[in-house]
Design a protein around this motif. Sequence first.
Motif, PDB file in Angstrom:
ATOM      1  N   ALA A  86       0.834  -1.201   0.000  1.00 19.07           N
ATOM      2  CA  ALA A  86       0.000   0.000   0.000  1.00 19.07           C
ATOM      3  C   ALA A  86       0.870   1.253   0.000  1.00 19.07           C
ATOM      4  O   ALA A  86       1.835   1.344   0.755  1.00 19.07           O
ATOM      5  CB  ALA A  86      -0.917   0.003   1.216  1.00 19.07           C
ATOM      6  N   PRO A  87       0.529   2.239  -0.848  1.00 17.85           N
ATOM      7  CA  PRO A  87       1.303   3.472  -0.881  1.00 17.85           C
ATOM      8  C   PRO A  87       0.972   4.407   0.286  1.00 17.85           C
ATOM      9  O   PRO A  87       1.714   5.339   0.570  1.00 17.85           O
ATOM     10  CB  PRO A  87       0.904   4.103  -2.211  1.00 17.85           C
ATOM     11  CG  PRO A  87      -0.480   3.613  -2.447  1.00 17.85           C
ATOM     12  CD  PRO A  87      -0.517   2.223  -1.868  1.00 17.85           C
ATOM     13  N   LEU A  88      -0.148   4.162   0.942  1.00 20.67           N
ATOM     14  CA  LEU A  88      -0.572   4.930   2.116  1.00 20.67           C
ATOM     15  C   LEU A  88      -0.994   3.942   3.194  1.00 20.67           C
ATOM     16  O   LEU A  88      -1.769   3.019   2.909  1.00 20.67           O
ATOM     17  CB  LEU A  88      -1.759   5.838   1.795  1.00 20.67           C
ATOM     18  CG  LEU A  88      -1.515   6.982   0.818  1.00 20.67           C
ATOM     19  CD1 LEU A  88      -2.833   7.519   0.287  1.00 20.67           C
ATOM     20  CD2 LEU A  88      -0.737   8.092   1.502  1.00 20.67           C
ATOM     21  N   ARG A  98      -4.847  -0.955  18.263  1.00 21.91           N
ATOM     22  CA  ARG A  98      -4.349  -0.340  17.028  1.00 21.91           C
ATOM     23  C   ARG A  98      -4.969  -1.000  15.806  1.00 21.91           C
ATOM     24  O   ARG A  98      -5.115  -2.211  15.758  1.00 21.91           O
ATOM     25  CB  ARG A  98      -2.835  -0.485  16.961  1.00 21.91           C
ATOM     26  CG  ARG A  98      -2.111   0.341  17.994  1.00 21.91           C
ATOM     27  CD  ARG A  98      -0.636   0.014  18.051  1.00 21.91           C
ATOM     28  NE  ARG A  98       0.000   0.027  16.764  1.00 21.91           N
ATOM     29  CZ  ARG A  98       0.896   0.919  16.365  1.00 21.91           C
ATOM     30  NH1 ARG A  98       1.264   1.870  17.177  1.00 21.91           N
ATOM     31  NH2 ARG A  98       1.437   0.851  15.168  1.00 21.91           N
ATOM     32  N   ILE A  99      -5.285  -0.159  14.826  1.00 22.50           N
ATOM     33  CA  ILE A  99      -5.841  -0.647  13.561  1.00 22.50           C
ATOM     34  C   ILE A  99      -5.016  -0.056  12.430  1.00 22.50           C
ATOM     35  O   ILE A  99      -4.810   1.160  12.352  1.00 22.50           O
ATOM     36  CB  ILE A  99      -7.317  -0.225  13.385  1.00 22.50           C
ATOM     37  CG1 ILE A  99      -8.171  -0.699  14.551  1.00 22.50           C
ATOM     38  CG2 ILE A  99      -7.865  -0.754  12.069  1.00 22.50           C
ATOM     39  CD1 ILE A  99      -9.559  -0.095  14.567  1.00 22.50           C
ATOM     40  N   GLN A 100      -4.530  -0.911  11.544  1.00 20.05           N
ATOM     41  CA  GLN A 100      -3.795  -0.475  10.358  1.00 20.05           C
ATOM     42  C   GLN A 100      -4.779  -0.396   9.206  1.00 20.05           C
ATOM     43  O   GLN A 100      -5.465  -1.372   8.894  1.00 20.05           O
ATOM     44  CB  GLN A 100      -2.680  -1.457  10.032  1.00 20.05           C
ATOM     45  CG  GLN A 100      -1.850  -1.034   8.847  1.00 20.05           C
ATOM     46  CD  GLN A 100      -0.642  -1.928   8.650  1.00 20.05           C
ATOM     47  OE1 GLN A 100       0.030  -2.275   9.597  1.00 20.05           O
ATOM     48  NE2 GLN A 100      -0.393  -2.300   7.411  1.00 20.05           N
ATOM     49  N   LEU A 101      -4.853   0.772   8.571  1.00 19.28           N
ATOM     50  CA  LEU A 101      -5.813   1.029   7.505  1.00 19.28           C
ATOM     51  C   LEU A 101      -5.088   1.256   6.189  1.00 19.28           C
ATOM     52  O   LEU A 101      -4.089   1.969   6.138  1.00 19.28           O
ATOM     53  CB  LEU A 101      -6.662   2.256   7.860  1.00 19.28           C
ATOM     54  CG  LEU A 101      -7.377   2.183   9.208  1.00 19.28           C
ATOM     55  CD1 LEU A 101      -7.863   3.554   9.630  1.00 19.28           C
ATOM     56  CD2 LEU A 101      -8.527   1.202   9.130  1.00 19.28           C
ATOM     57  N   THR A 102      -5.611   0.656   5.132  1.00 22.51           N
ATOM     58  CA  THR A 102      -5.037   0.799   3.800  1.00 22.51           C
ATOM     59  C   THR A 102      -6.072   1.439   2.862  1.00 22.51           C
ATOM     60  O   THR A 102      -7.262   1.436   3.150  1.00 22.51           O
ATOM     61  CB  THR A 102      -4.573  -0.564   3.241  1.00 22.51           C
ATOM     62  OG1 THR A 102      -5.680  -1.461   3.249  1.00 22.51           O
ATOM     63  CG2 THR A 102      -3.441  -1.139   4.086  1.00 22.51           C
ATOM     64  N   PRO A 103      -5.640   1.981   1.735  1.00 21.99           N
ATOM     65  CA  PRO A 103      -6.522   2.779   0.876  1.00 21.99           C
ATOM     66  C   PRO A 103      -7.704   2.014   0.274  1.00 21.99           C
ATOM     67  O   PRO A 103      -7.560   0.897  -0.205  1.00 21.99           O
ATOM     68  CB  PRO A 103      -5.600   3.253  -0.250  1.00 21.99           C
ATOM     69  CG  PRO A 103      -4.228   3.124   0.266  1.00 21.99           C
ATOM     70  CD  PRO A 103      -4.262   1.980   1.224  1.00 21.99           C
ATOM     71  N   LEU A 113      -4.225  15.850   1.008  1.00 21.74           N
ATOM     72  CA  LEU A 113      -4.495  14.413   0.944  1.00 21.74           C
ATOM     73  C   LEU A 113      -5.912  14.159   1.405  1.00 21.74           C
ATOM     74  O   LEU A 113      -6.321  14.629   2.467  1.00 21.74           O
ATOM     75  CB  LEU A 113      -3.523  13.631   1.843  1.00 21.74           C
ATOM     76  CG  LEU A 113      -3.837  12.146   2.070  1.00 21.74           C
ATOM     77  CD1 LEU A 113      -3.839  11.361   0.762  1.00 21.74           C
ATOM     78  CD2 LEU A 113      -2.856  11.540   3.064  1.00 21.74           C
ATOM     79  N   HIS A 114      -6.664  13.459   0.581  1.00 21.83           N
ATOM     80  CA  HIS A 114      -7.963  12.918   0.967  1.00 21.83           C
ATOM     81  C   HIS A 114      -7.820  11.405   0.859  1.00 21.83           C
ATOM     82  O   HIS A 114      -7.426  10.894  -0.190  1.00 21.83           O
ATOM     83  CB  HIS A 114      -9.082  13.414   0.058  1.00 21.83           C
ATOM     84  CG  HIS A 114     -10.399  12.757   0.375  1.00 21.83           C
ATOM     85  ND1 HIS A 114     -11.165  13.134   1.449  1.00 21.83           N
ATOM     86  CD2 HIS A 114     -11.036  11.718  -0.210  1.00 21.83           C
ATOM     87  CE1 HIS A 114     -12.245  12.346   1.497  1.00 21.83           C
ATOM     88  NE2 HIS A 114     -12.182  11.489   0.500  1.00 21.83           N
ATOM     89  N   LEU A 115      -8.116  10.714   1.939  1.00 21.37           N
ATOM     90  CA  LEU A 115      -7.942   9.263   1.977  1.00 21.37           C
ATOM     91  C   LEU A 115      -9.168   8.625   2.608  1.00 21.37           C
ATOM     92  O   LEU A 115      -9.631   9.050   3.665  1.00 21.37           O
ATOM     93  CB  LEU A 115      -6.698   8.920   2.814  1.00 21.37           C
ATOM     94  CG  LEU A 115      -6.467   7.469   3.199  1.00 21.37           C
ATOM     95  CD1 LEU A 115      -6.158   6.620   1.973  1.00 21.37           C
ATOM     96  CD2 LEU A 115      -5.333   7.368   4.213  1.00 21.37           C
ATOM     97  N   VAL A 116      -9.695   7.633   1.933  1.00 14.53           N
ATOM     98  CA  VAL A 116     -10.694   6.747   2.519  1.00 14.53           C
ATOM     99  C   VAL A 116      -9.969   5.428   2.684  1.00 14.53           C
ATOM    100  O   VAL A 116      -9.448   4.872   1.714  1.00 14.53           O
ATOM    101  CB  VAL A 116     -11.942   6.585   1.619  1.00 14.53           C
ATOM    102  CG1 VAL A 116     -12.909   5.586   2.230  1.00 14.53           C
ATOM    103  CG2 VAL A 116     -12.609   7.934   1.385  1.00 14.53           C
TER     104      VAL A 116
END
Length: 175
Positions: A86-88, A98-103, A113-116
Amino acid sequence: MRRFLIPALICLAALAACERREASKGPAPSQTQPAAEARFRHRLSGDVSGDYRPVAETSGAWRVESLFIGQAEAFDAWEAGRRDAAPLILVVSGPEGRIQLTPRAYDLTDDSLHLVAGPATGSSESEDATLDARIDQGALATARRNLGDRTPVITGAVTVRGERIPFSLGWWNGD
């Protein structure tokens, strides 16, 4: 005079036709939401890559732990459908940890930056988070010169489960 007027009128008519054609395509995507046909889009003229961490402690049930922004090549690969890395990556912590979120969608420019984002595949979490942020290029240059000082570089807010979490992140150079 007439010799110059006719070509000028033809040019104006052609420009007006182009503007009508552009207007018929619909409104331009807003900065707060990526366009449906461009779910993943980056338009960068410089390097904003790095790991960004909070510059101040925050209180509340949720907090932003970090935001990773990859190199331009990572964005190119993601937008081409290659989902290896993932680039973000947005990491938040809340009542469940903790939660790791990807695009799921993003729109990244030099200044915003707008990210969902949603939990990584295989996670039991299902809700998406939305991040809207401003990137300060001058502060980023200063932070890089000073090897990751506490200069706020990215400021904005993340919305998780209906809760808005303001944040201020600095470019992090490691320990």
